[in-house]
Design an enzyme around this catalytic site. Structure first.
Site, PDB file in Angstrom:
ATOM      1  N   CYS A 163     -10.744   3.757  -0.668  1.00 35.76           N
ATOM      2  CA  CYS A 163      -9.311   3.850  -0.346  1.00 35.76           C
ATOM      3  C   CYS A 163      -9.097   2.989   0.891  1.00 35.76           C
ATOM      4  CB  CYS A 163      -8.912   5.299  -0.068  1.00 35.76           C
ATOM      5  SG  CYS A 163      -7.244   5.484   0.624  1.00 35.76           S
TER       6      CYS A 163
ATOM      7  N   GLU B  66      -2.270   8.702   7.999  1.00 37.41           N
ATOM      8  CA  GLU B  66      -0.831   8.395   8.067  1.00 37.41           C
ATOM      9  C   GLU B  66      -0.193   9.018   9.309  1.00 37.41           C
ATOM     10  OE1 GLU B  66       1.649   6.788   5.818  1.00 37.41           O
ATOM     11  OE2 GLU B  66      -0.198   5.713   5.338  1.00 37.41           O
TER      12      GLU B  66
ATOM     13  N   HIS C 110      -7.130   3.186   3.266  1.00 40.51           N
ATOM     14  CA  HIS C 110      -6.915   3.936   4.515  1.00 40.51           C
ATOM     15  C   HIS C 110      -8.241   4.218   5.240  1.00 40.51           C
ATOM     16  CE1 HIS C 110      -2.904   4.836   2.879  1.00 40.51           C
ATOM     17  NE2 HIS C 110      -2.565   5.350   4.047  1.00 40.51           N
TER      18      HIS C 110
ATOM     19  N   CYS D 295      -4.107  -1.150  -2.364  1.00 37.92           N
ATOM     20  CA  CYS D 295      -4.151   0.306  -2.522  1.00 37.92           C
ATOM     21  C   CYS D 295      -4.994   0.603  -3.750  1.00 37.92           C
ATOM     22  CB  CYS D 295      -2.726   0.830  -2.704  1.00 37.92           C
ATOM     23  SG  CYS D 295      -2.607   2.598  -3.091  1.00 37.92           S
TER      24      CYS D 295
ATOM     25  N   ASP E 260       0.861  -1.187   0.000  1.00 42.99           N
ATOM     26  CA  ASP E 260       0.000   0.000   0.000  1.00 42.99           C
ATOM     27  C   ASP E 260       0.899   1.240   0.000  1.00 42.99           C
ATOM     28  OD1 ASP E 260      -2.580   1.448   0.290  1.00 42.99           O
ATOM     29  OD2 ASP E 260      -1.708   2.066   2.190  1.00 42.99           O
ATOM     30  N   SER E 261       0.310   2.364  -0.349  1.00 50.77           N
ATOM     31  CA  SER E 261       1.059   3.624  -0.340  1.00 50.77           C
ATOM     32  C   SER E 261       1.451   4.045   1.070  1.00 50.77           C
ATOM     33  CB  SER E 261       0.216   4.732  -0.978  1.00 50.77           C
ATOM     34  OG  SER E 261      -0.974   4.928  -0.228  1.00 50.77           O
TER      35      SER E 261
END
Length: 257
Positions: free
Chosen positions: A186, A154, A188, A75, A12-13
């Site tokens: 997403c 993040e 996240h 992602c 994932d990013s």
């Protein structure tokens, strides 16, 4: 080590793909996992496509260097930008992507509206346009780009005033609509699900693509005779491109939430 005993690679990013990894631990408890988060270069959703492709190929190379038997691109942005190119290039290994879970959202919509929260790139890519075309005749689908939300997550900010204010600002123009579901486009975003429910209430179903992706992962492992048949619980190893130890700590924390 035979192929069945090799780990599954997750990318994932940043820390978002942990939400998909968590689901994998439930469905595939005997498997070992290697997770790579590219937090140094996050967010991906506001970059151009060629840059996201380059970063994603680098990440897959890293996972292959760890001896993985399959790669999960956990992602949405990287899947949108790079999944077709990855599959053409890495022909010897199954590569699984993730996309917004529109189909289950449409199935429960009963003619009501659906909101898709995603990064600007995911919503702008052709892959998403094709998905929209498939379903937007059946139901009113609202695309909601959420630049800045990945950065909050993040930073480990997944609850409280800052997240609530962000979400209220994004959703204020749609609160008068009868919304059946919100699709989290997403990986996240599942980590802010509780804050989202506070705003939209229990009557709005929150859907993400984790379950579908993990089911596809299990099918691919079975089809390729790669399911680990050992009886013991698997091991999870997490790597991150950032040297900030807080991101590794956050990754393990999110995995245990």
């Amino acid at each position: 080590m035979n192929n069945k005993e090799k780990p599954i690679g997750f990318f994932d990013s940043g820390v978002g793909g942990i939400s998909v990894l968590k689901e994998s631990l439930i469905v595939l408890p005997s498997e070992d996992f290697v997770y790579f988060g590219d937090s140094l270069n996050a967010p991906y959703g506001t970059k151009d496509v060629s840059e996201v492709k380059r970063l994603t190929f680098n990440a897959v190379d890293f996972l292959l260097s760890k001896g993985v038997k399959v790669v999960v691109i956990a992602c949405n942005t990287a899947t949108s930008a790079a999944i077709d190119a990855l599959r053409k290039y890495y022909t010897g290994i199954p590569i699984i992507g993730i996309e917004p879970a529109l189909k289950p959202a449409v199935e429960i919509s009963r003619g009501k509206s659906i909101i898709i929260m995603a990064t600007p790139m995911t919503l702008a890519e052709k892959k998403f346009s094709n998905l929209m075309e498939k379903y937007n005749k059946e139901v009113n689908i609202i695309s909601l780009p959420c630049a800045g939300l990945v950065e909050l997550i993040e930073d480990g900010i997944i609850e409280g005033h800052q997240v609530e204010e962000y979400l209220r600002g994004k959703l204020k123009d749609f609160m008068h609509l009868d919304v059946a579901s919100i699709v989290l486009g997403c990986t996240h975003y599942p980590f802010i699900r509780n804050e989202l429910i506070k705003i939209v209430g229990e009557k709005t179903t929150i859907i993400d693509g984790s379950v579908g992706t993990v089911n596809q992962l299990k099918r691919q492992l079975a089809c390729n005779n790669l399911l680990n048949e050992k009886r013991t619980s698997g091991i999870v190893t997490i790597h991150n491109s950032s040297i900030d130890k807080k991101l590794l700590d956050l990754s393990y924390k999110l995995l245990k939430l």
